[in-house]
Scaffold this motif. Structure first.
Motif, short mmCIF file in Angstrom:
data_model
loop_
_atom_site.label_atom_id
_atom_site.label_comp_id
_atom_site.label_asym_id
_atom_site.label_seq_id
_atom_site.Cartn_x
_atom_site.Cartn_y
_atom_site.Cartn_z
N GLU B 56 0.85 -1.18 0.00
CA GLU B 56 0.00 0.00 0.00
C GLU B 56 0.89 1.23 0.00
OE1 GLU B 56 -3.80 -1.80 0.09
OE2 GLU B 56 -3.28 0.34 -0.04
N LYS B 57 0.49 2.24 -0.76
CA LYS B 57 1.25 3.48 -0.75
C LYS B 57 1.07 4.20 0.58
CE LYS B 57 0.96 4.29 -5.71
NZ LYS B 57 0.47 5.17 -6.78
N GLY B 58 2.14 4.82 1.01
CA GLY B 58 2.08 5.65 2.19
C GLY B 58 1.89 7.10 1.79
N ASP B 59 2.50 7.99 2.55
CA ASP B 59 2.31 9.42 2.32
C ASP B 59 3.18 9.97 1.19
OD1 ASP B 59 2.19 9.54 5.86
OD2 ASP B 59 0.48 9.59 4.48
N ILE B 60 4.34 9.35 0.96
CA ILE B 60 5.29 9.90 -0.02
C ILE B 60 5.85 8.78 -0.91
CG2 ILE B 60 5.96 11.98 1.26
CD1 ILE B 60 8.43 10.29 2.24
N PRO B 61 5.02 8.11 -1.72
CA PRO B 61 5.51 6.98 -2.51
C PRO B 61 6.23 7.36 -3.81
CG PRO B 61 3.19 7.32 -2.90
CD PRO B 61 3.59 8.34 -1.86
N GLU B 62 6.13 8.62 -4.22
CA GLU B 62 6.66 9.01 -5.53
C GLU B 62 8.17 8.80 -5.59
OE1 GLU B 62 2.95 10.83 -4.52
OE2 GLU B 62 4.88 11.14 -3.54
N GLY B 63 8.60 8.13 -6.65
CA GLY B 63 10.02 7.86 -6.86
C GLY B 63 10.50 6.57 -6.21
N TYR B 64 9.56 5.86 -5.55
CA TYR B 64 9.90 4.61 -4.87
C TYR B 64 8.99 3.49 -5.32
CZ TYR B 64 11.96 7.93 -1.51
OH TYR B 64 12.67 8.95 -0.92
N SER B 65 9.47 2.28 -5.19
CA SER B 65 8.63 1.10 -5.32
C SER B 65 9.10 0.09 -4.28
CB SER B 65 8.68 0.51 -6.73
OG SER B 65 9.99 0.08 -7.03
N VAL B 66 8.30 -0.96 -4.07
CA VAL B 66 8.65 -1.96 -3.07
C VAL B 66 8.37 -3.34 -3.61
CG1 VAL B 66 8.32 -0.52 -1.01
CG2 VAL B 66 6.36 -1.75 -2.01
N SER B 67 8.95 -4.31 -2.92
CA SER B 67 8.74 -5.71 -3.29
C SER B 67 8.69 -6.54 -2.02
CB SER B 67 9.88 -6.18 -4.19
OG SER B 67 9.80 -7.57 -4.39
N ARG B 68 7.68 -7.42 -1.96
CA ARG B 68 7.62 -8.36 -0.84
C ARG B 68 7.26 -9.72 -1.38
NH1 ARG B 68 4.43 -7.89 4.86
NH2 ARG B 68 5.67 -9.41 6.00
N GLU B 69 8.29 -10.47 -1.72
CA GLU B 69 8.12 -11.81 -2.28
C GLU B 69 8.05 -12.87 -1.19
OE1 GLU B 69 7.60 -12.53 -5.53
OE2 GLU B 69 7.50 -10.36 -5.79
N LYS B 70 8.68 -12.59 -0.05
CA LYS B 70 8.64 -13.51 1.09
C LYS B 70 8.23 -12.72 2.33
CE LYS B 70 12.14 -16.73 -0.51
NZ LYS B 70 13.39 -17.45 -0.19
N LYS B 71 7.62 -13.40 3.27
CA LYS B 71 7.08 -12.72 4.45
C LYS B 71 8.16 -11.97 5.22
CE LYS B 71 3.91 -13.56 8.29
NZ LYS B 71 3.20 -14.59 9.09
N GLU B 72 9.35 -12.52 5.28
CA GLU B 72 10.38 -11.91 6.12
C GLU B 72 11.15 -10.78 5.45
OE1 GLU B 72 10.37 -15.00 4.97
OE2 GLU B 72 12.35 -15.58 4.17
N ARG B 73 10.94 -10.56 4.17
CA ARG B 73 11.79 -9.61 3.43
C ARG B 73 10.96 -8.56 2.72
NH1 ARG B 73 17.09 -10.23 1.67
NH2 ARG B 73 17.04 -12.36 2.48
N PHE B 74 11.38 -7.30 2.90
CA PHE B 74 10.66 -6.18 2.27
C PHE B 74 11.71 -5.25 1.69
CE2 PHE B 74 7.20 -3.77 1.18
CZ PHE B 74 6.89 -2.66 1.94
N SER B 75 11.66 -5.06 0.39
CA SER B 75 12.69 -4.28 -0.30
C SER B 75 12.13 -2.95 -0.76
CB SER B 75 13.21 -5.06 -1.51
OG SER B 75 13.71 -6.32 -1.11
N LEU B 76 12.93 -1.93 -0.63
CA LEU B 76 12.59 -0.59 -1.13
C LEU B 76 13.49 -0.31 -2.32
CD1 LEU B 76 11.00 2.11 -0.65
CD2 LEU B 76 13.03 2.88 0.62
#
Lengths: 110, 114
Positions: B56-76
């Motif tokens: 879900e986008k937060g307050d300032i998502p512009e210029g960023y993306s994320v990936s969560r392929e596994k529960k323990e890992r979150f990439s910016l």
């Protein structure tokens, strides 16, 4: 707009005294408030949570209050020590919304 | 001891580079967050994820993306780094928000874009 406001000026307190930090919220009704401590160059660390139906919570030398009439939370550190010097952050939360204050820097002088 | 680990403490990148910030948590938390923190502005939410492959986008998502392929890992991901993305980046995890539990933070990544 919805806001959580904390005093942006640093708070200087003499060692041994009680430090009191303020968190005010505007256009917002948080179901709970959390307080975090942040040391320079580190991530915040959780200290206390208080829910809207609770008036006061304590943990060792820490005490937090939640006044829904004044729309305010106060965070107290009694018998303050130089090691308590840090930035303290307030977080307001409801089901799917989290709003952070910018934090207040606390300096405890020996 | 519970942990949220960010891949780098300090990072220097050039304008236009694609930048990956990695975060791993060992608490089996559903929620993960990426914040940036700038002096006087406090923590600002960039993105959060409440489940694998959900974001879900937060307050300032512009210029960023994320990936969560596994529960323990979150990439910016910074698609094309710019100097105004110089900041402290903080990853956090927590149990589902409705349980109003605490967030656990990583140590932060101080990113400088030159």
């Amino acid at each position: 707009s919805q806001k959580i406001e904390q005093n942006s000026e640093a708070l200087n307190i003499q060692e041994g005294k009680t430090a009191t930090l303020t968190c005010n919220y505007t256009n917002y009704s948080p179901a709970y408030l959390q307080w975090y401590r942040q040391d320079p160059g580190r991530g915040p660390v959780f200290l206390l949570l208080i829910r809207e139906n609770e008036k006061e919570k304590r943990k060792e030398r820490l005490k937090v209050t939640f006044d829904t009439t004044l729309k305010q939370s106060l965070f107290h550190i009694t018998a303050s020590q130089p090691a308590d010097s840090a930035t303290y952050l307030c977080l307001g939360g409801s089901n799917y919304q989290l709003i952070w204050g910018a934090g207040t820097k606390l300096i405890i002088k020996p | 001891d519970v942990k949220v680990t960010q891949s780098s403490r300090y990072l220097v990148k050039r304008t236009g580079e694609k930048v990956f910030l990695e975060c791993v948590q060992d608490m089996d938390h559903e929620n993960m967050f990426w914040y940036r923190q700038d002096p006087g502005l406090g923590l600002r939410l960039i993105y959060f994820s409440y489940d694998v492959k959900m974001k879900e986008k937060g307050d300032i998502p512009e210029g960023y993306s994320v990936s969560r392929e596994k529960k323990e890992r979150f990439s910016l991901i910074l698609e094309s780094a710019s100097t105004n993305q110089t900041s402290m980046y903080l990853c956090a995890s927590s149990l589902p928000t409705g349980m109003n539990t605490e967030a656990f933070f990583g140590q932060g990544t101080r990113l400088t874009v030159v």
